[in-house]
Design an enzyme around this catalytic site. Structure first.
Site, PDB file in Angstrom:
ATOM      1  N   TRP A 106     -12.084  -9.462   3.255  1.00  0.00           N
ATOM      2  CA  TRP A 106     -10.675  -9.365   2.864  1.00  0.00           C
ATOM      3  C   TRP A 106      -9.909 -10.504   3.530  1.00  0.00           C
ATOM      4  O   TRP A 106     -10.119 -10.791   4.713  1.00  0.00           O
ATOM      5  CB  TRP A 106     -10.083  -8.037   3.313  1.00  0.00           C
ATOM      6  CG  TRP A 106      -9.939  -7.007   2.251  1.00  0.00           C
ATOM      7  CD1 TRP A 106     -10.932  -6.256   1.695  1.00  0.00           C
ATOM      8  CD2 TRP A 106      -8.732  -6.599   1.598  1.00  0.00           C
ATOM      9  NE1 TRP A 106     -10.423  -5.399   0.754  1.00  0.00           N
ATOM     10  CE2 TRP A 106      -9.063  -5.594   0.670  1.00  0.00           C
ATOM     11  CE3 TRP A 106      -7.390  -6.984   1.724  1.00  0.00           C
ATOM     12  CZ2 TRP A 106      -8.121  -4.971  -0.131  1.00  0.00           C
ATOM     13  CZ3 TRP A 106      -6.448  -6.364   0.921  1.00  0.00           C
ATOM     14  CH2 TRP A 106      -6.823  -5.373   0.003  1.00  0.00           C
ATOM     15  N   SER A 127     -12.003  -4.942   6.814  1.00  0.00           N
ATOM     16  CA  SER A 127     -11.985  -4.695   8.264  1.00  0.00           C
ATOM     17  C   SER A 127     -12.419  -3.282   8.618  1.00  0.00           C
ATOM     18  O   SER A 127     -13.012  -3.054   9.681  1.00  0.00           O
ATOM     19  CB  SER A 127     -10.588  -4.976   8.817  1.00  0.00           C
ATOM     20  OG  SER A 127     -10.304  -6.361   8.738  1.00  0.00           O
ATOM     21  N   GLU A 182     -14.838  -1.742   7.574  1.00  0.00           N
ATOM     22  CA  GLU A 182     -16.304  -1.740   7.672  1.00  0.00           C
ATOM     23  C   GLU A 182     -16.821  -2.527   8.885  1.00  0.00           C
ATOM     24  O   GLU A 182     -18.031  -2.618   9.104  1.00  0.00           O
ATOM     25  CB  GLU A 182     -16.914  -2.310   6.394  1.00  0.00           C
ATOM     26  CG  GLU A 182     -16.845  -1.364   5.183  1.00  0.00           C
ATOM     27  CD  GLU A 182     -15.453  -1.275   4.587  1.00  0.00           C
ATOM     28  OE1 GLU A 182     -14.750  -2.306   4.549  1.00  0.00           O
ATOM     29  OE2 GLU A 182     -15.061  -0.169   4.192  1.00  0.00           O
ATOM     30  N   VAL A 186      -5.874  -7.906   8.869  1.00  0.00           N
ATOM     31  CA  VAL A 186      -5.222  -6.792   8.183  1.00  0.00           C
ATOM     32  C   VAL A 186      -3.734  -7.114   8.068  1.00  0.00           C
ATOM     33  O   VAL A 186      -3.051  -7.282   9.085  1.00  0.00           O
ATOM     34  CB  VAL A 186      -5.424  -5.470   8.937  1.00  0.00           C
ATOM     35  CG1 VAL A 186      -4.691  -4.330   8.217  1.00  0.00           C
ATOM     36  CG2 VAL A 186      -6.902  -5.148   9.073  1.00  0.00           C
ATOM     37  N   ILE A 187      -3.271  -7.259   6.833  1.00  0.00           N
ATOM     38  CA  ILE A 187      -1.872  -7.618   6.586  1.00  0.00           C
ATOM     39  C   ILE A 187      -1.145  -6.394   6.040  1.00  0.00           C
ATOM     40  O   ILE A 187      -1.615  -5.761   5.086  1.00  0.00           O
ATOM     41  CB  ILE A 187      -1.762  -8.788   5.599  1.00  0.00           C
ATOM     42  CG1 ILE A 187      -2.462 -10.028   6.177  1.00  0.00           C
ATOM     43  CG2 ILE A 187      -0.288  -9.099   5.293  1.00  0.00           C
ATOM     44  CD1 ILE A 187      -2.552 -11.201   5.216  1.00  0.00           C
ATOM     45  N   THR A 213       2.438   0.645   2.374  1.00  0.00           N
ATOM     46  CA  THR A 213       2.204   1.980   2.932  1.00  0.00           C
ATOM     47  C   THR A 213       1.657   1.864   4.359  1.00  0.00           C
ATOM     48  O   THR A 213       1.590   0.769   4.909  1.00  0.00           O
ATOM     49  CB  THR A 213       1.175   2.745   2.067  1.00  0.00           C
ATOM     50  OG1 THR A 213      -0.111   2.107   2.231  1.00  0.00           O
ATOM     51  CG2 THR A 213       1.564   2.719   0.598  1.00  0.00           C
ATOM     52  N   HIS A 232      -1.384   2.303   5.160  1.00  0.00           N
ATOM     53  CA  HIS A 232      -2.846   2.082   5.093  1.00  0.00           C
ATOM     54  C   HIS A 232      -3.330   1.133   6.192  1.00  0.00           C
ATOM     55  O   HIS A 232      -4.370   1.358   6.803  1.00  0.00           O
ATOM     56  CB  HIS A 232      -3.202   1.523   3.713  1.00  0.00           C
ATOM     57  CG  HIS A 232      -4.660   1.573   3.425  1.00  0.00           C
ATOM     58  ND1 HIS A 232      -5.331   0.517   2.873  1.00  0.00           N
ATOM     59  CD2 HIS A 232      -5.590   2.537   3.618  1.00  0.00           C
ATOM     60  CE1 HIS A 232      -6.604   0.826   2.738  1.00  0.00           C
ATOM     61  NE2 HIS A 232      -6.784   2.052   3.175  1.00  0.00           N
ATOM     62  N   ARG A 285      -2.187 -17.381  13.529  1.00  0.00           N
ATOM     63  CA  ARG A 285      -3.170 -16.917  14.526  1.00  0.00           C
ATOM     64  C   ARG A 285      -4.614 -17.253  14.155  1.00  0.00           C
ATOM     65  O   ARG A 285      -5.554 -16.770  14.776  1.00  0.00           O
ATOM     66  CB  ARG A 285      -2.990 -15.408  14.738  1.00  0.00           C
ATOM     67  CG  ARG A 285      -1.681 -15.051  15.435  1.00  0.00           C
ATOM     68  CD  ARG A 285      -1.188 -13.644  15.104  1.00  0.00           C
ATOM     69  NE  ARG A 285       0.045 -13.334  15.848  1.00  0.00           N
ATOM     70  CZ  ARG A 285       1.268 -13.740  15.459  1.00  0.00           C
ATOM     71  NH1 ARG A 285       1.420 -14.497  14.347  1.00  0.00           N
ATOM     72  NH2 ARG A 285       2.342 -13.437  16.187  1.00  0.00           N
TER      73      ARG A 285
HETATM   74  N1  LIG Z   1      -5.743  -4.282   3.080  1.00  0.00           N
HETATM   75  C1  LIG Z   1      -6.755  -4.792   3.835  1.00  0.00           C
HETATM   76  C2  LIG Z   1      -8.036  -4.251   3.840  1.00  0.00           C
HETATM   77  N2  LIG Z   1      -8.323  -3.169   3.084  1.00  0.00           N
HETATM   78  C3  LIG Z   1      -9.692  -2.739   2.779  1.00  0.00           C
HETATM   79  C4  LIG Z   1     -10.307  -1.891   3.908  1.00  0.00           C
HETATM   80  O1  LIG Z   1     -10.614  -2.687   5.037  1.00  0.00           O
HETATM   81  C5  LIG Z   1     -11.598  -1.239   3.406  1.00  0.00           C
HETATM   82  O2  LIG Z   1     -12.511  -2.252   3.010  1.00  0.00           O
HETATM   83  C6  LIG Z   1     -11.347  -0.308   2.246  1.00  0.00           C
HETATM   84  O3  LIG Z   1     -10.350   0.626   2.639  1.00  0.00           O
HETATM   85  C7  LIG Z   1     -12.624   0.437   1.812  1.00  0.00           C
HETATM   86  O4  LIG Z   1     -13.184   1.111   2.902  1.00  0.00           O
HETATM   87  N3  LIG Z   1      -9.013  -4.780   4.615  1.00  0.00           N
HETATM   88  C8  LIG Z   1      -8.750  -5.883   5.403  1.00  0.00           C
HETATM   89  O5  LIG Z   1      -9.646  -6.375   6.102  1.00  0.00           O
HETATM   90  N4  LIG Z   1      -7.505  -6.433   5.392  1.00  0.00           N
HETATM   91  C9  LIG Z   1      -6.489  -5.924   4.649  1.00  0.00           C
HETATM   92  O6  LIG Z   1      -5.342  -6.455   4.686  1.00  0.00           O
HETATM   93  C1  LIG Z   2      -3.554  -3.074   4.534  1.00  0.00           C
HETATM   94  C2  LIG Z   2      -4.133  -2.740   3.220  1.00  0.00           C
HETATM   95  O1  LIG Z   2      -5.129  -2.024   3.056  1.00  0.00           O
HETATM   96  C3  LIG Z   2      -3.323  -3.088   2.037  1.00  0.00           C
HETATM   97  O2  LIG Z   2      -4.089  -3.656   1.007  1.00  0.00           O
HETATM   98  C4  LIG Z   2      -2.722  -1.807   1.521  1.00  0.00           C
HETATM   99  O3  LIG Z   2      -1.589  -2.158   0.833  1.00  0.00           O
HETATM  100  P1  LIG Z   2      -0.552  -0.980   0.431  1.00  0.00           P
HETATM  101  O4  LIG Z   2      -0.140  -0.327   1.742  1.00  0.00           O
HETATM  102  O5  LIG Z   2       0.608  -1.723  -0.209  1.00  0.00           O
HETATM  103  O6  LIG Z   2      -1.280  -0.056  -0.491  1.00  0.00           O
END
Ligand SMILES: Nc1c(NC[C@H](O)[C@H](O)[C@H](O)CO)[nH]c(=O)[nH]c1=O
Ligand SMILES: CC(=O)[C@@H](O)COP(=O)(O)O
Length: 160
Positions: free
Chosen positions: A31, A65, A67, A90-91, A95, A97, A136
């Protein structure tokens, strides 16, 4: 200390041992691939700078991330691998998430480190937007991958 007050690529080499002959695991999330690749280059170059051989840097990729913990475990369970570096970006989205991912990774890689009694380094960039992530990953705040590799080498010296 906020990254804006400390360059992530600056570290005290006096604390670092020579890692010639040591096998290091590198697990990288796909990701935000362009940014995680920049982190991985920073980590790889730092390991080579401190004596690692390219054949002794074992790189795996995982989808995201979340995983990273399992990817770290796959490497940490190899008795020849002495430390594992986890890299991801992770951005924040709309939500919560991102919160769940970041907390899960922090807890997960800590458990792997303690289970296998070896350093597993938390090289996760957790930002509000893409610009902060690039800042970063070799931008104005340095490279989190460099910091993670230097931390791994420092920990190998401590745990020797
Ligand atoms: N939104 C981001 C993700 N989302 C995917 C999760 O990490 C994971 O692969 C999914 O939920 C399935 O288990 N991952 C990142 O590394 N960075 C993001 O911004
Ligand atoms: C951080 C993430 O997993 C991202 O893709 C989720 O985005 P959202 O919170 O807008 O569904």
């Amino acid at each position: 200390m906020a990254s804006s007050l400390k360059n992530l690529s600056e570290y005290n080499s006096d604390n670092l041992i020579d890692i010639t002959g040591k096998k290091i695991g590198l697990v990288v999330a796909e990701w935000n691939k362009a940014i995680t690749d920049a982190l991985a280059k920073g980590a790889y170059d730092t390991l080579i700078k401190h004596g690692a051989k390219s054949d002794n840097i074992i790189r795996n990729t995982v989808p995201g991330s979340f995983e990273l913990s399992f990817g770290a475990q796959l490497l940490a369970q190899n008795p020849e691998i002495e430390a594992v570096i986890c890299l991801g970006v992770v951005i924040k989205g709309e939500t919560k998430h991102d919160d769940y991912i970041c907390h899960a990774v922090a807890q997960g890689i800590t458990q792997v480190s303690l289970k296998y009694n070896k350093p597993v380094i938390f090289g996760l960039v957790t930002t509000n937007n893409e610009e902060q992530a690039w800042d970063r990953a070799g931008g104005k705040h340095g490279n989190k991958g460099v910091e993670a590799a230097a931390t791994a080498i420092h920990m190998l010296g401590i745990s020797a």
